[in-house]
Design a protein around this motif. Structure first.
Motif, mmCIF file in Angstrom:
data_model
loop_
_atom_site.group_PDB
_atom_site.id
_atom_site.type_symbol
_atom_site.label_atom_id
_atom_site.label_comp_id
_atom_site.label_asym_id
_atom_site.label_seq_id
_atom_site.Cartn_x
_atom_site.Cartn_y
_atom_site.Cartn_z
ATOM 1 N N THR A 27 -46.268 48.814 -63.889
ATOM 2 C CA THR A 27 -45.898 47.746 -62.958
ATOM 3 C C THR A 27 -44.917 46.790 -63.623
ATOM 4 O O THR A 27 -43.927 46.365 -63.012
ATOM 5 C CB THR A 27 -47.154 46.988 -62.485
ATOM 6 O OG1 THR A 27 -48.038 47.913 -61.842
ATOM 7 C CG2 THR A 27 -46.798 45.872 -61.518
ATOM 8 N N GLU A 30 -41.369 48.291 -63.704
ATOM 9 C CA GLU A 30 -40.709 48.180 -62.408
ATOM 10 C C GLU A 30 -40.334 46.734 -62.088
ATOM 11 O O GLU A 30 -39.222 46.450 -61.635
ATOM 12 C CB GLU A 30 -41.625 48.747 -61.321
ATOM 13 C CG GLU A 30 -40.968 48.821 -59.961
ATOM 14 C CD GLU A 30 -41.869 49.481 -58.933
ATOM 15 O OE1 GLU A 30 -41.844 49.014 -57.778
ATOM 16 O OE2 GLU A 30 -42.583 50.435 -59.275
ATOM 17 N N ASP A 31 -41.261 45.802 -62.328
ATOM 18 C CA ASP A 31 -40.996 44.387 -62.050
ATOM 19 C C ASP A 31 -39.819 43.863 -62.865
ATOM 20 O O ASP A 31 -38.970 43.133 -62.349
ATOM 21 C CB ASP A 31 -42.234 43.531 -62.348
ATOM 22 C CG ASP A 31 -43.359 43.718 -61.346
ATOM 23 O OD1 ASP A 31 -43.143 44.364 -60.296
ATOM 24 O OD2 ASP A 31 -44.474 43.225 -61.626
ATOM 25 N N LEU A 33 -37.271 45.548 -64.261
ATOM 26 C CA LEU A 33 -35.996 46.110 -63.820
ATOM 27 C C LEU A 33 -35.558 45.506 -62.488
ATOM 28 O O LEU A 33 -34.372 45.213 -62.290
ATOM 29 C CB LEU A 33 -36.091 47.632 -63.736
ATOM 30 C CG LEU A 33 -36.387 48.331 -65.065
ATOM 31 C CD1 LEU A 33 -36.560 49.828 -64.855
ATOM 32 C CD2 LEU A 33 -35.321 48.044 -66.108
ATOM 33 N N ASP A 34 -36.509 45.290 -61.579
ATOM 34 C CA ASP A 34 -36.186 44.650 -60.294
ATOM 35 C C ASP A 34 -35.695 43.223 -60.506
ATOM 36 O O ASP A 34 -34.743 42.770 -59.858
ATOM 37 C CB ASP A 34 -37.409 44.635 -59.375
ATOM 38 C CG ASP A 34 -37.743 46.005 -58.805
ATOM 39 O OD1 ASP A 34 -36.882 46.914 -58.852
ATOM 40 O OD2 ASP A 34 -38.887 46.174 -58.317
ATOM 41 N N LYS A 35 -36.332 42.495 -61.439
ATOM 42 C CA LYS A 35 -35.953 41.104 -61.701
ATOM 43 C C LYS A 35 -34.558 41.032 -62.343
ATOM 44 O O LYS A 35 -33.777 40.128 -62.030
ATOM 45 C CB LYS A 35 -36.998 40.453 -62.619
ATOM 46 C CG LYS A 35 -36.855 38.981 -62.767
ATOM 47 C CD LYS A 35 -37.497 38.255 -61.619
ATOM 48 C CE LYS A 35 -37.698 36.799 -61.964
ATOM 49 N NZ LYS A 35 -38.463 36.085 -60.978
ATOM 50 N N LYS A 37 -32.133 43.114 -61.803
ATOM 51 C CA LYS A 37 -31.191 43.361 -60.703
ATOM 52 C C LYS A 37 -31.069 42.137 -59.793
ATOM 53 O O LYS A 37 -29.970 41.735 -59.429
ATOM 54 C CB LYS A 37 -31.639 44.572 -59.890
ATOM 55 C CG LYS A 37 -30.670 44.948 -58.794
ATOM 56 C CD LYS A 37 -31.115 46.224 -58.105
ATOM 57 C CE LYS A 37 -30.069 46.737 -57.173
ATOM 58 N NZ LYS A 37 -30.043 46.186 -55.880
ATOM 59 N N ALA A 38 -32.196 41.540 -59.451
ATOM 60 C CA ALA A 38 -32.198 40.404 -58.522
ATOM 61 C C ALA A 38 -31.522 39.166 -59.101
ATOM 62 O O ALA A 38 -30.911 38.392 -58.365
ATOM 63 C CB ALA A 38 -33.633 40.073 -58.110
#
Length: 118
Positions: A27, A30-31, A33-35, A37-38
């Motif tokens: 988790t 994933e979190d 890598l998403d952060k 990008k965001a």
């Protein structure tokens, strides 16, 4: 359980304060890598001071996270690696080539700031 990821200036700060299990580390991967990008973060400091031991899966995922952040164009610094974690990483053949490390979070932020100035 989710690991908090804080944004400070152009970088993200992660201080792992929970016992890592397989699901938590996946988790986190994933979190993070998403952060990245965001937020378009240019750097990440991952503090492992509270992580006393890792198993082979968690060690591999942590190593992969560092490589993945680099692939996304983000500089990373890992701080606070405990002796048992360092031994486990080496015994498993996980070398964090080209990864900047520091003894503590303060040094890690300093190193990241220098890397981002270049």
């Amino acid at each position: 359980m989710r690991i908090p990821i804080l944004k400070l200036k152009d970088y993200l700060l992660v201080s792992i304060q929970v016992e890592l299990d397989d699901q938590t580390v996946l988790t986190f991967q994933e979190d993070l890598l998403d952060k990245i990008k965001a937020t378009s973060a240019k750097g990440v400091v991952i503090d492992l001071t509270s992580v006393d031991m890792v198993d082979s899966f968690i060690a591999k995922v942590l190593g992969d996270v560092i490589v993945m952040t680099s692939l996304m164009g983000t500089k990373s610094v890992v701080t606070g690696i405990q002796p048992a974690v360092a031994i486990t990483l080496i015994e498993l053949g996980i070398t964090l080539d080209n990864v900047h490390t520091a003894l503590d979070l303060e040094q890690g932020i300093s190193i990241l700031s220098q890397l981002l100035e270049v």
